[in-house]
Design an enzyme around this catalytic site. Structure first.
Site, short mmCIF file in Angstrom:
data_model
loop_
_atom_site.label_atom_id
_atom_site.label_comp_id
_atom_site.label_asym_id
_atom_site.label_seq_id
_atom_site.Cartn_x
_atom_site.Cartn_y
_atom_site.Cartn_z
N LYS A 185 20.60 -116.54 52.44
CA LYS A 185 21.59 -115.51 52.11
C LYS A 185 21.54 -115.22 50.62
CE LYS A 185 24.48 -118.46 49.88
NZ LYS A 185 24.67 -118.38 48.42
N GLY B 11 19.58 -122.36 51.64
CA GLY B 11 18.57 -122.72 52.62
C GLY B 11 18.89 -123.99 53.39
N SER C 132 21.85 -125.33 53.81
CA SER C 132 23.04 -125.07 54.62
C SER C 132 22.67 -124.33 55.90
CB SER C 132 24.05 -124.25 53.82
OG SER C 132 24.51 -124.96 52.69
N ASP D 44 28.73 -123.79 52.18
CA ASP D 44 27.99 -122.61 52.65
C ASP D 44 27.65 -122.66 54.14
OD1 ASP D 44 28.01 -121.69 50.08
OD2 ASP D 44 25.88 -122.01 49.69
N PRO E 117 13.11 -122.25 48.84
CA PRO E 117 13.23 -123.24 47.75
C PRO E 117 14.59 -123.91 47.73
CG PRO E 117 12.30 -121.18 46.95
CD PRO E 117 12.76 -120.90 48.34
#
Length: 268
Positions: free
Chosen positions: A8, A97, A99, A132, A90
């Site tokens: 996101k 990522g 999460s 997140d 990354p």
């Protein structure tokens, strides 16, 4: 079952106050982007987790995917599984990522084994894994407040725009990012600012982490300026960094200055 946990971006991020529990309240719009990892979960005789791609730091028990499985297994009768994550997004990049990986484990287990958990129930589990994580249960544009895990609808659709994500091979920890913030209440809520035309966002929609991280890491401000010079209608750092993104009306040729960085391009 094979899934593709996506990342996101944050469209604006305002840190409004420090909470009594040590966390911070914020205002942000989380917007999904197709850059993602690859997650496979299959039934097995005993539980195992493996990974490939980018190196995931920490021990097995601290891994978010493993924690997601353990959290669910504590409440429901889950069979053992073999889980493999191919890591592409990354770490420490402000893209959520890890999460997303955890949330997609919850979603996949629920679907694969017919657990019948509702979206709300899955979000409650995800909130226990990280601020997140709950967003990725629905994985659609949402306006986020409190710790970033309380959601409301926002009439925002960027379909047709193109995006470039630039990760300058620089990981910034959440603790480091929050150490430099100065919480304050904005005069105009971020949700109101995001209702204005995207051409106006450059002057109004702000990520508060930029205030302290740009002076410390000048490359981030440089990338943002280069994205604007390349024609971005809006550019910003995502989350607590260090990825900087630009939103464009049309596909672009990536500037040569980004050749040493990890770059992802796609359509929103």
């Amino acid at each position: 079952m094979l899934t593709f946990p996506s990342c996101k971006i944050n469209l604006g991020l305002r840190i409004t106050e420090k909470r009594s529990d040590g966390f911070h309240n914020l205002q942000s719009c989380f917007y999904p982007v197709s850059w993602g990892d690859v997650l496979e979960i299959i039934p097995a005789d005993k539980f195992s987790f493996s990974s490939s791609g980018l190196l995931i730091p920490g021990d097995l028990q601290g891994n978010l995917c493993v924690r997601a499985y353990s959290l669910l297994k504590a409440d429901v009768d889950l069979p053992p599984v073999q889980m493999h994550l191919h890591k592409l997004v990354p770490i420490g990049a402000g893209l959520g990522g890890g999460s997303a990986d955890a949330a997609f484990v919850l979603r996949s287990l629920n679907e694969q084994f017919g657990l019948g958990l509702s979206v709300s129930q899955l979000e409650d589990y995800a909130r226990q894994l990280g601020s997140d994580c709950a967003f990725f249960i629905q994985n659609r544009p949402l306006y986020c407040v409190e710790k970033g895990d309380v959601f409301s609808e926002i009439p925002l659709d960027l379909t047709g725009y193109h995006i470039v994500l630039v990760y300058p091979n620089l990981a910034i920890s959440t603790a480091e990012a929050y150490a430099g913030v100065r919480p304050r209440q904005p005069e105009i809520s971020l949700s109101e600012q995001l209702q204005m035309p995207i051409d106006s966002w450059r002057d109004t929609v702000h990520n508060d982490f930029e205030d302290s991280l740009f002076p410390r890491y000048p490359v981030l401000a440089q990338i943002k300026q280069q994205l604007y010079e390349a024609g971005a209608v809006y550019a910003s750092m995502s989350g607590s960094g260090s990825t900087v993104y630009g939103i464009f009306n049309t596909p672009i040729v990536t500037p040569n200055q980004f050749s040493a960085y990890r770059v992802w391009k796609g359509e929103l």
